[in-house]
Structure formats: structure tokens, C-alpha cells
Design a protein around this motif. Sequence first.
Motif, PDB file in Angstrom:
ATOM      1  N   ALA A  32       4.486  -0.843  22.483  1.00  8.95           N
ATOM      2  CA  ALA A  32       5.036   0.093  23.473  1.00  8.95           C
ATOM      3  C   ALA A  32       3.926   0.964  24.051  1.00  8.95           C
ATOM      4  O   ALA A  32       3.837   1.140  25.276  1.00  8.95           O
ATOM      5  N   SER A  51      15.209  -7.726  25.674  1.00  6.42           N
ATOM      6  CA  SER A  51      13.909  -7.751  26.334  1.00  6.42           C
ATOM      7  C   SER A  51      13.522  -9.168  26.750  1.00  6.42           C
ATOM      8  O   SER A  51      13.063  -9.389  27.875  1.00  6.42           O
ATOM      9  N   PHE A  86       9.583  -1.811  31.387  1.00  8.56           N
ATOM     10  CA  PHE A  86      10.783  -2.185  30.631  1.00  8.56           C
ATOM     11  C   PHE A  86      10.412  -2.788  29.287  1.00  8.56           C
ATOM     12  O   PHE A  86      11.082  -2.550  28.276  1.00  8.56           O
ATOM     13  N   PHE A 146       9.741   0.003  26.995  1.00  4.37           N
ATOM     14  CA  PHE A 146      10.998   0.632  26.591  1.00  4.37           C
ATOM     15  C   PHE A 146      11.647  -0.141  25.440  1.00  4.37           C
ATOM     16  O   PHE A 146      12.053   0.451  24.440  1.00  4.37           O
ATOM     17  N   TYR A 147      11.741  -1.456  25.561  1.00  2.00           N
ATOM     18  CA  TYR A 147      12.390  -2.254  24.516  1.00  2.00           C
ATOM     19  C   TYR A 147      11.605  -2.237  23.202  1.00  2.00           C
ATOM     20  O   TYR A 147      12.195  -2.171  22.120  1.00  2.00           O
ATOM     21  N   VAL A 175      12.360   1.139  21.670  1.00  2.00           N
ATOM     22  CA  VAL A 175      13.714   1.174  21.097  1.00  2.00           C
ATOM     23  C   VAL A 175      13.735   0.458  19.750  1.00  2.00           C
ATOM     24  O   VAL A 175      14.312   0.962  18.777  1.00  2.00           O
TER      25      VAL A 175
END
Length: 191
Positions: free
Chosen positions: A25, A137, A169, A172-173, A176
Motif C-alpha cells: 500500500a 482488488s 485503488f 486502498f485494497y 484494507v
Amino acid sequence: MNSYKGDVASHGQDRWLKPYYFVRAAFSVVWVVAALTVGRHSSSIAAVLLVGYPVWDAAANYVDASRNGGLAANPTQAFNVAVSLIVSLAVVLALAMDMNRVLYVFGAWAIFSGLLQLATAIRRWKTSGGQWAMILSGGQSAVAGAFFIAQAQTPAPFAIADIAGYTGFGAFYFLVSAIWLTVIQSRAKAA
């Protein structure tokens, strides 16, 4: 619902995946910032970023597979390493032609790497937490890849900022998943 029980003690893979996902990330965030700042104003830096991203993905998949039984035990990641390295070379060639070809190469790569990420997450579903985000993802990556290929066939000019959203994105995944594993591990320690 994930059948993962949160038994952190018996799943050393989660202890590896949490920092691995945080690093993935963080790298993606740095890449996006670089792409949207200096990459937009310097074609040389943009080229390095565009070639470097699939090289990074290959290295990250290699390290992850190595920490989890090796490439032979992780065929989706082994294939992802090979595909990402080939894509980095294809990006070099595409940069010599035009940016729309670069977008086409990135689109094909996003499809392949997304499907391989999806397959890896499905394989890890019962043994590791946070895989639902990796499944999302991978699926979104494949869809974005198809969009990139369609966009590459239009006369509209392409810029590195077009890929930054895709990379964002991904960040982000990964974040998370890392947070999900952190919560699972905290709950297991509290129990």
C-alpha cells in the motif's frame, strides 16, 4: 463469510501478510504521488515510473511467494512474476512508440495480474484473513485493464495520471487487507 477463524497462532502467513500488505500500500501511494507530481511534468520520470511499477510488482510477488513455500508452491504468483517482468520490457518498447501503446500494455497487464491476484486470494481464502479485499482488488484490476485497452484504442492522448487512479485503488485494497489482518490479530490476542 470467510471461513478463516482468526487463529493467528497457527497462521504465520498472516503475520507475514500484514506488513507485506502495508508495504504494498505504501509503495503504491508513493508511486501515485510521484506520478501526479513529477511524473506529469517530466517524461523521463514518467517513463521510469511506468517501467518500475511492473518490476516492483514482480519483486513483491516473488518475495511473497518465497515467504510462503516458494514459487513452485505458488504457481499464480510465479506466473505473475514472469508476466510482470515481461510487461516491464513491453512498456520500454511501447514508450518508444507512443503513450497509447503503453496504456494498452498496462491494460493487458492489469487483466492478467488482476486475475492472478484473484486466484491467489481464492487459494488463501481459508488460511488467511483479508482475502475478500484482495479478491475485489483482483476483479477490479481486470475490469480496469479492459477499460485501459478500450481507452488506448481512442485518439485521446494518454498520460501517467490515467494509471494513477488504478494504482491508488490497489493501494486502498492492500491497506484494507492489512488493517483487516491487524484487527483479526488484535482480537485473537484479546481472546
